[in-house]
Enzyme design. Structure first.
Site, PDB file in Angstrom:
ATOM      1  NE  ARG A 163      -3.847  -0.127   0.362  1.00  0.00           N
ATOM      2  CZ  ARG A 163      -5.127   0.016  -0.077  1.00  0.00           C
ATOM      3  NH1 ARG A 163      -5.399  -1.193  -0.583  1.00  0.00           N
ATOM      4  NH2 ARG A 163      -5.591   1.161  -0.155  1.00  0.00           N
ATOM      5  CB  VAL A 164       1.350   3.886  -2.226  1.00  0.00           C
ATOM      6  CG1 VAL A 164       2.300   3.174  -3.129  1.00  0.00           C
ATOM      7  CG2 VAL A 164      -0.195   4.161  -2.884  1.00  0.00           C
ATOM      8  CG  ASP A 165      -3.629   3.809   1.044  1.00  0.00           C
ATOM      9  OD1 ASP A 165      -3.014   2.712   1.523  1.00  0.00           O
ATOM     10  OD2 ASP A 165      -4.836   3.265   0.564  1.00  0.00           O
ATOM     11  CG  ASP A 166      -1.317   7.079   6.024  1.00  0.00           C
ATOM     12  OD1 ASP A 166      -0.302   6.755   6.035  1.00  0.00           O
ATOM     13  OD2 ASP A 166      -1.694   8.135   6.108  1.00  0.00           O
ATOM     14  CB  VAL A 167      -4.326   0.814   4.244  1.00  0.00           C
ATOM     15  CG1 VAL A 167      -4.811  -0.632   4.234  1.00  0.00           C
ATOM     16  CG2 VAL A 167      -5.672   1.789   3.895  1.00  0.00           C
TER      17      VAL A 167
END
Ligand code: 6R9
Length: 657
Positions: free
Chosen positions: A525-529
């Site tokens: 993941r590149v997001d805050d997941v």
């Protein structure tokens, strides 16, 4: 090149094969029959015997089918869809889409205007084809000796009884039903019973806490909650019904009252006498459902009518209700199942996932049953069995590293079974990038190539597509039948999260690279997941659980590499002024997360933080926290933009407490 090789050879031993990008010359070496430079080789070939019997047996065959699926998607998918039963055919078009936010509202429709029923296609259609006596489900319980099985005809009877009961209590087309059950046969039965009458099921994984369950009930306002009294996990008894009780009490305070809690008596875990009971609301499944007829007419629904909601974590805010509709999801899960596992009618198929996650929806329940497959539903622990009959292995949920891949291949599959490393998401409904096991030589750790109809692209920061060998953000360029259609009750969030970051594309949230042979490698993941053992957890959810503790002032959560779980949860916590940090407090903070989300989201590490690194505008710089958490202290980067750069040194000093 790779895709034109017609001569595949099986590589017997993977033990010495290293990871890394593949080199085309090695494939040529194989084709020419030369000795392999095994140290550099990283291609693993399906055996000629496997390929010979496979549905798709060569790269060329894949390419031909793939090309058609992209160039003539309407014809490609309508040919496949014709194998299902439709009460009425779609009109006027096979599909209609707008995934470009700049052109207006995002809209995806497949087979619109057609009427069908997924339960009919999964059960009645197979029974009518003469397969009523075939085993649909083998069930293995928590303890040895606890097991059961149902043929297609028996499963249909059980589903019809529950459908009739649900109709009797007023559940109709479009009504939501929350299912909070462990892996008993009653779980797929409940899903199918809802689908049969056009009700929308929302399965909540039975490891979620009362608060998480309540949050989902508040969002979708079900007419009924289906649960069981208790379940045994190893030696422990978990009182699921009490968790539901507590969730329903909370929901009632917030104005959402659920009038009926249908409770299956799971005798092996707990006697009914010991179960807490609310007269008028609670009903024992066994007391009512068997009294209903085993025949239940099907509710024909539009292909675009909702089939289910499944809540999943996002990078911010409350969980998102991912909405899947009927027709496209049916066609897509059935087709991906068939090709990714090279399905044969004599196969017995076991997917270890729980129906509380998307994998259990698409590849325990719908995909296999739509193919008339025999599935295994498994509640407890793995014992040792002979693995001789295994044909194909699958993997999903997180990047599988090359050494885990080799273990799976060599040990579990006896260096014989191809691995289908399937990349996809709750949102995508079914596999998106996955090797067709008889077609492709594999590279350990790569999900290989897109499934039919899937057009992946890699874009840079600015949203420009990049070609050839590259890394960037993984997006999808056009719709596919199994795509989710919206986030329940929040189409705006749907567009903002998935379609606005890179206009013109569906943004997956994943990083990805493509090597010189065109293989895709998912990098996470590149997001805050955070992805903990394949469970998606939003950092924001964990943070809000932590700060709900009265002595916690602020929290920032990041993912760190974890040997077993893929990623672990690492929480930086600032306490309320004057409160000392203690072991007891640490435990209570972890408990707060367990209670509010579930045990699977418990932080692995609490890092006491007198202050957090923030920009002058007050934004927490997670990039720095990630480096501190993974002890990459020489890679902290520029800290001069911080409001108070000295907090970084304080945090490092407190690292090992
Ligand atoms: C099916 C499922 C989706 C996220 C996804 C990605 C990760 C899933 C993967 C994989 C690498 C694979 N992911 N499969 N990463 N290789 N084969 O897991 O759905 O729970 O929604 O998670 O999981 O990061 O974005 P979901």
């Amino acid at each position: 090149s790779l895709v034109t090789s017609g001569h595949l050879r099986h590589v017997e031993s993977m033990a010495q094969l290293p990871s890394g990008a593949g080199k085309i010359s090695h494939l040529n070496a194989v084709i020419l029959g030369e000795a392999l430079a095994s140290e550099e080789n990283d291609l693993v070939f399906p055996s000629p015997e496997f390929s010979a019997q496979a549905l798709v047996s060569s790269p060329e065959q894949y390419q031909q089918m793939y090309r058609r699926s992209i160039e003539e998607p309407a014809d490609f998918w309508s040919d496949i869809a014709s194998q299902f039963f439709w009460k009425e055919k779609w009109h006027p078009e096979v599909y209609a889409e707008n995934i470009d936010v700049r052109k207006g509202t995002v809209k995806i429709e497949w087979f619109k205007g057609a009427t069908t029923n997924i339960c009919y296609n999964a059960l009645d259609r197979n029974v009518e084809a003469g397969n009523g006596g075939k085993i649909a489900i083998y069930w293995e319980g928590n303890e040895p000796g606890q097991d059961g099985q149902l043929t297609y005809a028996e499963l249909l009877d059980k589903v019809c009884q529950l459908s009739n009961y649900l109709k009797h209590v007023g559940v109709g087309k479009g009504d939501a039903v929350v299912i909070y059950l462990p892996m008993l046969m009653e779980l797929p039965i409940a899903m199918l019973a809802c689908a049969r009458i056009g009700a929308v099921h929302s399965v909540v994984f039975a490891g979620f806490s009362a608060e998480s369950l309540a949050q989902r009930i508040l969002d979708c306002k079900p007419k009924v909650v289906i649960t069981c009294n208790a379940v045994r996990r190893g030696p422990k008894t978990i009182h699921l019904k009490e968790i539901v009780d507590s969730a329903l009490t909370d929901c009632a305070k917030d104005g959402v009252s659920v009038g009926l809690c249908l409770t299956y008596e799971n005798q092996s875990a707990m006697e009914r006498e010991a179960t807490k009971w609310q007269e008028g609301r609670d009903v024992w499944w066994q007391d009512v459902v068997p009294k209903f007829s085993t025949k239940c007419l099907v509710e024909w629904v539009d292909a675009e009518d909702p089939l289910f909601l499944l809540y999943t974590s996002g990078s911010t805010g409350k969980p998102k209700g991912v909405l899947h509709t009927t027709g496209g999801y049916m066609v897509y899960t059935a087709t991906t199942f068939k090709y990714a596992f090279d399905y044969k009618p004599s196969d017995i198929y076991w997917c270890t996932a729980d129906c509380g996650w998307i994998t259990g929806h698409s590849y325990v329940t719908y995909g296999p049953l739509l193919n008339g497959a025999t599935i295994v539903v498994f509640e407890g622990y793995v014992t040792r069995y002979s693995r001789k009959s295994l044909r194909v292995l699958g993997s999903v949920g997180e990047p599988i590293n090359p050494s885990a891949w080799r273990w799976f291949f060599n040990v579990v599959g006896d260096s014989r079974c191809p691995i289908s490393d399937t990349w996809w998401q709750t949102e995508t409904g079914g596999f998106m990038i996955a090797p067709l096991p008889g077609a492709w030589p594999q590279k350990p750790g790569s999900a290989t190539f897109p499934f039919f109809g899937v057009l992946p692209v890699i874009v840079d920061e600015k949203g420009n597509e990049i070609e050839g060998e590259c890394s960037g953000y993984l997006c999808i360029k056009k719709s596919w039948p199994g795509a989710f259609r919206t986030l329940y009750g929040d189409h705006e969030r749907f567009e903002t999260t998935y379609f606005k970051p890179f206009p013109g594309y569906y943004f997956t949230g994943d990083g990805c690279s493509r090597d010189q042979d065109g293989y895709y490698w998912l990098t996470g993941r590149v997001d805050d997941v955070i992805n903990v053992s394949g469970h998606r957890i939003g950092t924001a959810e964990v943070e809000s659980a932590l700060v709900s503790h009265p002595q916690c002032a602020e929290a920032a959560v990041v993912g760190v590499e974890h040997e077993v779980k893929g990623q672990g949860i690492y929480a930086f916590v600032t306490l309320v002024e004057g409160v000392p940090y203690s072991e007891e407090l640490r435990k209570n903070l972890i408990l707060a997360v367990r209670n509010q989300i579930g045990a699977f989201a418990a932080p692995d590490k609490i890092h006491w933080a007198p202050g957090l690194p923030k920009t002058r505008s007050g934004k927490i710089m997670r990039r720095i926290l990630r480096k501190i958490a993974s002890r990459q202290l020489d890679e902290l980067g520029d800290t001069s933009t911080l409001a108070d750069p000295s907090v970084v040194d304080q945090l490092i000093a407190l690292s090992d407490r």
